[in-house]
Design a protein around this motif. Structure first.
Motif, mmCIF file in Angstrom:
data_model
loop_
_atom_site.group_PDB
_atom_site.id
_atom_site.type_symbol
_atom_site.label_atom_id
_atom_site.label_comp_id
_atom_site.label_asym_id
_atom_site.label_seq_id
_atom_site.Cartn_x
_atom_site.Cartn_y
_atom_site.Cartn_z
ATOM 1 N N LEU A 121 0.839 -1.194 0.000
ATOM 2 C CA LEU A 121 0.000 0.000 0.000
ATOM 3 C C LEU A 121 0.870 1.239 0.000
ATOM 4 C CD1 LEU A 121 -2.693 -1.030 2.635
ATOM 5 C CD2 LEU A 121 -2.929 -0.999 0.154
ATOM 6 N N PRO A 122 0.425 2.304 -0.710
ATOM 7 C CA PRO A 122 1.214 3.554 -0.691
ATOM 8 C C PRO A 122 1.125 4.211 0.675
ATOM 9 C CG PRO A 122 -0.850 3.880 -1.862
ATOM 10 C CD PRO A 122 -0.770 2.407 -1.572
ATOM 11 N N VAL A 123 2.189 4.848 1.078
ATOM 12 C CA VAL A 123 2.276 5.509 2.381
ATOM 13 C C VAL A 123 2.558 6.984 2.138
ATOM 14 C CG1 VAL A 123 3.463 5.622 4.605
ATOM 15 C CG2 VAL A 123 3.100 3.406 3.472
ATOM 16 N N ARG A 124 1.741 7.858 2.730
ATOM 17 C CA ARG A 124 1.976 9.284 2.613
ATOM 18 C C ARG A 124 3.147 9.697 3.471
ATOM 19 N NH1 ARG A 124 -3.431 12.314 3.970
ATOM 20 N NH2 ARG A 124 -1.887 14.010 3.967
ATOM 21 N N GLU A 125 3.962 10.581 2.922
ATOM 22 C CA GLU A 125 5.142 11.017 3.660
ATOM 23 C C GLU A 125 4.780 11.926 4.831
ATOM 24 O OE1 GLU A 125 7.893 12.780 1.047
ATOM 25 O OE2 GLU A 125 8.320 10.956 -0.083
ATOM 26 N N ASP A 126 3.603 12.596 4.757
ATOM 27 C CA ASP A 126 3.212 13.493 5.836
ATOM 28 C C ASP A 126 2.199 12.835 6.777
ATOM 29 O OD1 ASP A 126 1.211 13.357 3.995
ATOM 30 O OD2 ASP A 126 0.666 15.476 4.119
ATOM 31 N N CYS A 127 2.181 11.491 6.816
ATOM 32 C CA CYS A 127 1.252 10.779 7.681
ATOM 33 C C CYS A 127 1.615 11.031 9.142
ATOM 34 C CB CYS A 127 1.275 9.291 7.349
ATOM 35 S SG CYS A 127 0.080 8.325 8.294
ATOM 36 N N HIS A 183 9.031 14.085 18.330
ATOM 37 C CA HIS A 183 8.771 13.107 17.262
ATOM 38 C C HIS A 183 9.525 13.402 15.968
ATOM 39 C CE1 HIS A 183 5.419 11.810 19.810
ATOM 40 N NE2 HIS A 183 5.054 13.097 19.893
ATOM 41 N N GLY A 184 10.271 14.493 15.892
ATOM 42 C CA GLY A 184 10.943 14.831 14.649
ATOM 43 C C GLY A 184 12.388 14.391 14.609
ATOM 44 N N HIS A 185 12.649 13.149 14.948
ATOM 45 C CA HIS A 185 14.036 12.662 14.984
ATOM 46 C C HIS A 185 14.563 12.309 13.594
ATOM 47 C CE1 HIS A 185 13.506 12.620 19.292
ATOM 48 N NE2 HIS A 185 12.515 11.745 19.204
ATOM 49 N N THR A 186 13.672 12.078 12.644
ATOM 50 C CA THR A 186 14.103 11.747 11.281
ATOM 51 C C THR A 186 13.567 12.803 10.322
ATOM 52 O OG1 THR A 186 12.153 10.368 10.872
ATOM 53 C CG2 THR A 186 14.106 9.288 11.819
ATOM 54 N N LYS A 187 14.119 12.781 9.109
ATOM 55 C CA LYS A 187 13.682 13.742 8.101
ATOM 56 C C LYS A 187 12.235 13.504 7.703
ATOM 57 C CE LYS A 187 14.865 15.495 3.516
ATOM 58 N NZ LYS A 187 15.786 15.363 2.360
#
Length: 290
Positions: free
Chosen positions: A24-30, A71-75
């Protein structure tokens, strides 16, 4: 996931085998549920600090910093202020849908959305914005009483009540009447003189306006004459320039004609000379054979 798109999306009709065969496609801004909860906390605190007013760009940046700190530990999970604002707008739309569903059930249905209670406490219809009570201005004096107490015939005023004595009407003597007439005559004369002065001033202003209008008209006439003279000079210069161009064109054409005549004459002379040479050669060859 707490997302509006997850709740409103129709059930999938894809067979299980096809679902397992294709990812399934995954949104990057999920947004995850934890990140959404942190976002609501950061936005709600700012929202209450501003007395339930709109957040500015700096406030949204602070909200994004609070979310990224946890929660912003990754890009992929790093959020911007625009993403946080869009996410809050989506949550508000989700809340309105849930609120309408709960309200239409007459209390028989309870929302299972984990953020419903928190959003209802922040932007619910039963929440009223508290306004600070108006502060009386220290510069304003208390309003005077609207009425003065009246005493009836049976009730006499207390001794402490001060009696106000009204001034009696003064009789006008003959001297006062004469001085009044003199003053009135003087005032009438002064008013008449002032009226005459006003009339004279108006006449002077009218004369000044007329003289200004005459000067303006005369100035416009001089300007029109100057423009007309300039037009005549310009027309004469252009006419002379055109005549010079015509004369130059005639001279050029005459020069080209003379040049062509000379060329033709030279060509004819050359042909005559060649013909003479040819005849001389033929005559000499005939003499040799004879």
């Amino acid at each position: 996931m707490g997302d509006l798109t997850d709740t409103l999306s129709p059930p999938s009709t894809t067979p299980p085998a096809a679902a397992h065969s294709r990812p399934l496609p995954v949104r990057e801004d999920c947004w995850s549920e934890d990140a959404t909860s942190t976002l609501i906390d950061a936005w709600g605190s700012r929202y209450l600090e501003l007395n339930r007013g709109n957040l500015r760009q700096k406030d949204w940046q602070d909200v994004a910093d609070a979310v990224n700190a946890l929660h912003g530990h990754t890009k992929k999970t790093h959020r911007t202020d625009v993403q946080c604002k869009n996410r809050i707008d989506t949550i508000k739309k989700k809340y309105k849908i849930e609120k309408a569903r709960v309200s239409s059930s007459d209390g028989t249905l309870v929302s299972s959305w984990p953020f419903f209670e928190r959003l209802d406490a922040l932007i619910g219809s039963n929440v009223s914005v508290k306004k600070p009570p108006p502060q009386p201005s220290p510069s304003l004096s208390p309003s005077p009483p609207l009425a003065v107490p009246l005493y009836s015939k049976k009730t006499a005023p207390s001794p402490s009540t001060a009696l106000v004595v009204l001034p009696q009407k003064r009789t006008v003597s003959a001297m006062d009447e004469g001085s009044f007439r003199r003053n009135y005559s003087a005032m009438a004369a002064a008013a008449a003189a002032s009226a005459e002065d006003d009339v004279e001033d108006e006449d002077e202003e009218e004369e000044e306006r007329e003289s200004e209008e005459v000067e303006e008209i005369e100035g416009m006439r001089r300007l029109a004459r100057a423009i007309e003279t300039f037009g005549e000079v310009y027309e004469r210069v252009e006419r002379e320039k055109l005549m010079q161009m015509v004369e130059l064109e005639k001279q050029r054409m005459q020069f080209a004609k003379d040049l062509e005549v000379q060329r033709m004459n030279m060509f004819m002379d050359t042909q005559v000379q060649l013909e003479k040479i040819k005849r001389g050669k033929r005559s000499r060859s005939n003499d040799l054979y004879s």
